[in-house]
Design an enzyme around this catalytic site. Structure first.
Site, short mmCIF file in Angstrom:
data_model
loop_
_atom_site.label_atom_id
_atom_site.label_comp_id
_atom_site.label_asym_id
_atom_site.label_seq_id
_atom_site.Cartn_x
_atom_site.Cartn_y
_atom_site.Cartn_z
N GLY A 21 1.81 -7.50 6.51
CA GLY A 21 1.52 -6.23 6.60
C GLY A 21 0.16 -5.30 5.91
O GLY A 21 -0.27 -4.46 6.20
N ASP A 22 -0.27 -6.21 4.69
CA ASP A 22 -1.17 -5.64 4.04
C ASP A 22 -1.95 -6.71 3.11
O ASP A 22 -2.13 -6.43 1.95
CB ASP A 22 -0.45 -4.57 2.99
CG ASP A 22 -1.43 -3.54 2.29
OD1 ASP A 22 -2.55 -3.32 2.54
OD2 ASP A 22 -0.86 -3.06 1.25
N LEU A 23 -2.52 -7.67 3.86
CA LEU A 23 -3.27 -8.60 3.39
C LEU A 23 -4.77 -8.11 2.99
O LEU A 23 -5.69 -8.31 3.96
CB LEU A 23 -3.48 -9.78 4.27
CG LEU A 23 -1.87 -10.72 3.99
CD1 LEU A 23 -1.86 -11.77 5.15
CD2 LEU A 23 -1.56 -11.23 2.72
N ASN A 24 -4.72 -6.88 2.29
CA ASN A 24 -6.08 -6.57 2.22
C ASN A 24 -6.69 -7.26 0.70
O ASN A 24 -6.18 -8.15 -0.04
CB ASN A 24 -5.98 -5.06 1.96
CG ASN A 24 -5.50 -4.51 0.48
OD1 ASN A 24 -5.64 -5.12 -0.66
ND2 ASN A 24 -4.43 -3.65 0.52
N MET B 196 0.88 -1.25 0.06
CA MET B 196 0.06 0.08 -0.03
C MET B 196 0.80 1.22 0.05
O MET B 196 1.01 1.94 -0.77
CB MET B 196 -0.96 0.04 1.08
CG MET B 196 -2.00 1.11 1.36
SD MET B 196 -3.10 0.99 2.47
CE MET B 196 -4.04 -0.41 1.67
#
Length: 376
Positions: free
Chosen positions: A228-231, A1
């Protein structure tokens, strides 16, 4: 991100390469000819979907790639990007659906290119990764089983990285990295982007609770490397048909390792829960299924479980505040930046209104139901 360590600042320059310039980069740095290229959305870097032309020299190799051009601030941390890139390779070798890394003509995993804009010279790190199949899970209604699998995947990823070694691994200790959950108190300097309203009041309360309750508990959390960014845009899925004619989904890709840093297991599950809530019609129910999957690999301690509600709220605040701030810097990128905000404020308010005890009861009861083989 996002990618800059320390304070996000206007000194950060998002790359603005044209398609022609990006094609030229692929050829000059990686020795590959481009047959087709199109931009992909990105927070503060620049990505292109690239189709590779076959020539006598390049008869094998990938047909489709993603050209990643890092912003000026990230490009100043080549050690960090090198470690992140080697993690992608390590996870692929361990069986995870991550991209393959295309090496430069000089056999490196990245290259620093300098661009003279007339008034100054700016440097950008470029990488080329294979393009992964599938579509983002944001595009489908996510049922309990897939939520469980995503929770399990998050835990397996962090657990696998316990075995990762690299001489520059210490670069993942990213002090004051704004997207690390530990940095929630740093959000105070960006609150002006929200104006004065109910949303800001909630964020201020969350930040204070974080200082009082989470910062004092960090020493009791188990450390690990976090994606940290498993969106819902960084997890890709492919579908097949079951024997009963239903769609069965399988994770086909994990994207965007730019926010990797040292954190804690409980951070990873909190971040994953928050992002899985975004598109859900029943967001409060989501947490229990993700938690059950995560705990099938890494059971949380009572202290970690006790922090989960506040950590999910904190990640909502990070995403919503930094999106509002980034919109002021890059108004032309508003549609992408504000994906979370469409439902995020509503979900955060709902969590706050229900309160920790009520939300935890739903999450923990749902997670417990998996132990007896009954998913709620």
């Amino acid at each position: 991100m996002s990618s800059g360590d320390g304070q996000q600042s206007q000194a950060l320059t998002k790359p603005s390469f044209s398609e022609v310039q990006a094609s030229a980069l692929v050829e000059s740095v990686f020795g590959l000819k481009v047959s087709k290229i199109q931009p992909l959305p990105s927070y503060d870097d620049q990505n292109f979907h690239v189709c590779i032309a076959r020539t006598k020299v390049t008869t094998d190799g990938p047909n489709e790639c993603v050209l990643k051009i890092s912003n000026t601030e990230s490009s100043k941390t080549p050690d960090l990007i090198e470690v992140q890139t080697h993690i992608i390779m390590f996870l692929r070798a361990a069986g995870f659906p991550t991209a393959s890394v295309c090496r430069t003509k000089g056999d490196n995993v990245s290259s620093l290119v300098s661009v003279d804009s007339g008034s100054e010279v700016k440097s950008y790190l470029v990488r080329l990764l294979t393009y992964l199949p599938g579509r983002p899970i944001a595009e489908i209604p996510i049922g309990p089983q897939l939520l469980y699998e995503i929770g399990r995947l998050a835990a397996k990823l962090d657990k696998t990285l316990e075995k990762f070694h690299h001489p520059k691994l210490s670069s993942l200790h990213r002090e004051n990295f704004i997207w690390n959950l530990k940095s929630v108190p740093l959000l105070e300097k960006y609150l002006y982007a929200l104006g004065q309203n109910r949303n800001r009041e909630i964020v201020e309360q969350v930040i204070q609770l974080f200082k009082d309750e989470v910062m004092t508990s960090l020493s009791h959390f188990r450390e690990c490397i976090n994606h940290g960014d498993l969106n819902d845009h960084n997890i890709l899925i492919v579908s097949s048909e079951s024997a009963f004619g239903d769609a069965v989904y399988q994770v086909s890709g994990i994207l965007d390792f730019d926010d990797m840093s040292y954190g804690y297991y409980v951070f990873e599950v909190a971040i994953t829960i928050m992002y899985m809530m975004i598109e859900s019609k029943t967001p409060i129910q989501v947490g229990g299924h993700v938690l059950a999957g995560f705990e099938s690999v890494v059971p949380l301690t009572p202290v970690e479980r006790g922090a989960l509600f506040l950590l999910v709220c904190s990640r909502f605040c990070q995403s919503l505040v930094l999106a509002a701030y980034s919109c002021q810097l890059y108004p032309e990128n508003e549609e992408y930046l504000m994906i979370t905000a469409k439902t995020g404020w509503k979900h955060l308010q709902q969590m706050f209104d229900m309160g920790r005890k009520a939300v935890e009861e739903i999450w923990f009861e749902t997670a417990k139901s998996y132990e007896s083989g009954i998913s709620m």
